[in-house]
Design a protein around this motif. Structure first.
Motif, PDB file in Angstrom:
ATOM      1  N   ARG A 133       0.650  -1.173   0.236  1.00  0.00           N
ATOM      2  CA  ARG A 133      -0.170   0.478   0.097  1.00  0.00           C
ATOM      3  C   ARG A 133       1.194   1.430   0.020  1.00  0.00           C
ATOM      4  O   ARG A 133       0.588   2.202  -0.680  1.00  0.00           O
ATOM      5  CB  ARG A 133      -1.225  -0.284   0.722  1.00  0.00           C
ATOM      6  CG  ARG A 133      -0.758   0.010   2.237  1.00  0.00           C
ATOM      7  CD  ARG A 133      -1.224   0.042   3.343  1.00  0.00           C
ATOM      8  NE  ARG A 133      -2.031   0.832   4.068  1.00  0.00           N
ATOM      9  CZ  ARG A 133      -2.058   1.711   4.785  1.00  0.00           C
ATOM     10  NH1 ARG A 133      -0.964   1.135   6.486  1.00  0.00           N
ATOM     11  NH2 ARG A 133      -2.559   2.531   5.548  1.00  0.00           N
ATOM     12  N   SER A 134       1.922   1.749   0.455  1.00  0.00           N
ATOM     13  CA  SER A 134       2.590   2.269   0.640  1.00  0.00           C
ATOM     14  C   SER A 134       4.186   2.458  -0.733  1.00  0.00           C
ATOM     15  O   SER A 134       3.674   3.528  -0.914  1.00  0.00           O
ATOM     16  CB  SER A 134       3.806   1.845   1.544  1.00  0.00           C
ATOM     17  OG  SER A 134       4.897   3.898   1.924  1.00  0.00           O
ATOM     18  N   GLN A 135       3.798   1.341  -0.789  1.00  0.00           N
ATOM     19  CA  GLN A 135       4.764   1.734  -2.697  1.00  0.00           C
ATOM     20  C   GLN A 135       3.499   2.145  -3.373  1.00  0.00           C
ATOM     21  O   GLN A 135       3.931   3.353  -4.746  1.00  0.00           O
ATOM     22  CB  GLN A 135       5.387   0.780  -3.328  1.00  0.00           C
ATOM     23  CG  GLN A 135       6.206   0.214  -4.098  1.00  0.00           C
ATOM     24  CD  GLN A 135       6.425  -1.459  -4.647  1.00  0.00           C
ATOM     25  OE1 GLN A 135       6.292  -1.971  -3.574  1.00  0.00           O
ATOM     26  NE2 GLN A 135       6.689  -1.055  -6.393  1.00  0.00           N
ATOM     27  N   LYS A 136       2.552   1.651  -3.566  1.00  0.00           N
ATOM     28  CA  LYS A 136       1.427   1.749  -4.265  1.00  0.00           C
ATOM     29  C   LYS A 136       1.408   3.243  -4.845  1.00  0.00           C
ATOM     30  O   LYS A 136       0.607   3.779  -5.246  1.00  0.00           O
ATOM     31  CB  LYS A 136       0.118   0.981  -5.026  1.00  0.00           C
ATOM     32  CG  LYS A 136       0.718  -0.555  -5.588  1.00  0.00           C
ATOM     33  CD  LYS A 136      -0.415  -1.203  -5.858  1.00  0.00           C
ATOM     34  CE  LYS A 136       0.100  -2.585  -6.448  1.00  0.00           C
ATOM     35  NZ  LYS A 136      -0.776  -3.946  -6.882  1.00  0.00           N
ATOM     36  N   GLY A 137       0.859   3.337  -3.141  1.00  0.00           N
ATOM     37  CA  GLY A 137       0.213   5.166  -3.107  1.00  0.00           C
ATOM     38  C   GLY A 137       1.345   5.696  -2.888  1.00  0.00           C
ATOM     39  O   GLY A 137       0.652   7.442  -4.286  1.00  0.00           O
ATOM     40  N   LEU A 138       2.876   5.890  -3.227  1.00  0.00           N
ATOM     41  CA  LEU A 138       3.646   6.978  -3.817  1.00  0.00           C
ATOM     42  C   LEU A 138       3.376   7.075  -4.553  1.00  0.00           C
ATOM     43  O   LEU A 138       4.000   8.065  -5.632  1.00  0.00           O
ATOM     44  CB  LEU A 138       4.810   6.238  -2.260  1.00  0.00           C
ATOM     45  CG  LEU A 138       6.380   7.317  -3.494  1.00  0.00           C
ATOM     46  CD1 LEU A 138       6.208   8.750  -2.952  1.00  0.00           C
ATOM     47  CD2 LEU A 138       7.380   6.475  -3.090  1.00  0.00           C
ATOM     48  N   GLY A 173      -2.836   4.466  -1.553  1.00  0.00           N
ATOM     49  CA  GLY A 173      -2.852   3.694  -0.949  1.00  0.00           C
ATOM     50  C   GLY A 173      -3.853   3.147  -0.768  1.00  0.00           C
ATOM     51  O   GLY A 173      -4.210   2.578  -1.480  1.00  0.00           O
ATOM     52  N   ASP A 174      -4.223   3.519   0.119  1.00  0.00           N
ATOM     53  CA  ASP A 174      -6.045   2.748   0.723  1.00  0.00           C
ATOM     54  C   ASP A 174      -6.810   3.715  -0.388  1.00  0.00           C
ATOM     55  O   ASP A 174      -8.008   2.815  -0.035  1.00  0.00           O
ATOM     56  CB  ASP A 174      -6.010   3.385   2.202  1.00  0.00           C
ATOM     57  CG  ASP A 174      -5.256   2.360   2.377  1.00  0.00           C
ATOM     58  OD1 ASP A 174      -4.280   1.546   2.615  1.00  0.00           O
ATOM     59  OD2 ASP A 174      -5.479   2.753   4.029  1.00  0.00           O
ATOM     60  N   PHE A 175      -7.423   4.678  -0.983  1.00  0.00           N
ATOM     61  CA  PHE A 175      -8.318   5.403  -1.463  1.00  0.00           C
ATOM     62  C   PHE A 175      -8.853   5.427  -2.514  1.00  0.00           C
ATOM     63  O   PHE A 175      -8.716   4.842  -3.769  1.00  0.00           O
ATOM     64  CB  PHE A 175      -8.545   6.698  -0.852  1.00  0.00           C
ATOM     65  CG  PHE A 175      -9.706   6.346   0.503  1.00  0.00           C
ATOM     66  CD1 PHE A 175     -10.619   5.834   0.852  1.00  0.00           C
ATOM     67  CD2 PHE A 175      -8.664   6.352   2.040  1.00  0.00           C
ATOM     68  CE1 PHE A 175     -11.643   5.986   1.642  1.00  0.00           C
ATOM     69  CE2 PHE A 175      -9.446   6.620   3.067  1.00  0.00           C
ATOM     70  CZ  PHE A 175     -10.433   5.895   2.705  1.00  0.00           C
ATOM     71  N   TYR A 176      -7.284   6.583  -3.757  1.00  0.00           N
ATOM     72  CA  TYR A 176      -6.798   6.335  -4.636  1.00  0.00           C
ATOM     73  C   TYR A 176      -6.722   4.985  -5.354  1.00  0.00           C
ATOM     74  O   TYR A 176      -7.018   5.405  -6.860  1.00  0.00           O
ATOM     75  CB  TYR A 176      -5.766   7.264  -5.260  1.00  0.00           C
ATOM     76  CG  TYR A 176      -5.904   9.114  -4.552  1.00  0.00           C
ATOM     77  CD1 TYR A 176      -6.365   9.601  -6.373  1.00  0.00           C
ATOM     78  CD2 TYR A 176      -6.347   9.170  -3.463  1.00  0.00           C
ATOM     79  CE1 TYR A 176      -6.786  10.873  -5.982  1.00  0.00           C
ATOM     80  CE2 TYR A 176      -6.919  11.138  -4.070  1.00  0.00           C
ATOM     81  CZ  TYR A 176      -6.532  11.746  -4.936  1.00  0.00           C
ATOM     82  OH  TYR A 176      -6.672  13.106  -4.989  1.00  0.00           O
TER      83      TYR A 176
END
Length: 251
Positions: A133-138, A173-176
């Motif tokens: 989630r951190s990697q994809k959010g960034l 990460g969690d929403f977009y």
């Protein structure tokens, strides 16, 4: 067709009836409201009715005007939005208005869905897990705002670094990353949310640039903010236009 006739037709299309209840008690106010919103604003610009109802939903959720939100959930279904799109639009509000207000709004959505026999819960739209989630959010942040995001994280004071991490993991990460709405739609809705908040001009400017970066041009943003006007008023609308003109000046 004049604006009065247009407003009657649009109101029937959205709500399935021609005369709102407040027309009995406050006919002058209701006429001004109906003729302006449904006879003028709904016909300004190139947004379709689905896009307009998504915008209306997030602004009403931000304002916590829950009776009107409930009415527009019905309207959103009437113009062809699917339940997942409605839910995702309201979920998108959470990082900006907080969870209590988002839950209030979702409760109104769920009441309409239950009354219409829409089965809950719906299929999950999650696309990340605890490991990514951190990697994809960034990655999503960088796609919207550019490499400035990495510099912001690197330059954050040590006692505030967790806020930058939350932005990456939680907000983006969690929403977009969720399915149900595409990135361009989420970013346009986010601009409407932060605009309706008031006092968030720095975030408005950032999301004006973000919208430009993902392919929502200035005219599309003006159309969206125009549609927000009846629900958030002129002061916030004019403030947003000032921010927009600062980021993307008129020629």
């Amino acid at each position: 067709m004049n604006r009065i006739d247009r407003s009657i037709d649009k109101y029937k299309q959205l709500f399935g009836k021609g005369i709102p209840a407040t027309h009995v008690t406050d006919p002058d106010l209701q006429d001004i409201l109906s003729h302006f919103i449904f006879g003028e604003v709904f016909y300004q610009g190139d947004l379709d009715d689905k896009e307009r109802e998504l915008i209306t939903l997030v602004v009403l959720a931000t304002n916590q005007t829950l009776p009107q939100l409930k009415a527009h959930v019905n309207a959103a279904l009437n113009v062809g939005l699917i339940p997942v799109e409605i839910k995702e639009a309201v979920y998108q509000c959470a990082p900006y208005i907080g969870f209590p207000k988002t839950v209030n709004a979702i409760n109104e959505v769920n009441e309409v869905f239950k009354a219409k026999g829409i089965v809950l819960p719906m299929e999950s739209q999650k696309t990340v897990n605890e490991q990514n989630r951190s990697q994809k959010g960034l990655a999503t942040q960088v796609e919207i705002f550019g490499d400035v995001i990495k510099k912001m994280k690197e330059n954050a004071p040590s006692n505030q670094a967790h806020i930058q991490e939350y932005l990456s993991t939680f907000c983006f990460g969690d929403f977009y990353t969720r399915s149900g709405l595409d990135l361009k739609t989420r970013e346009l809705l986010t601009l409407c949310i932060v605009s309706a908040l008031g006092g968030a001009e720095s975030q408005v400017k950032a999301h004006v640039q973000g919208n430009l970066n993902v392919g929502n041009d200035k005219e599309r943003m003006i159309d969206a903010i125009t549609h927000c006007l009846p629900y958030m008023g002129f002061p916030r609308t004019l403030n947003v236009l000032t921010c927009m003109n600062e980021i993307s000046p008129e020629n």
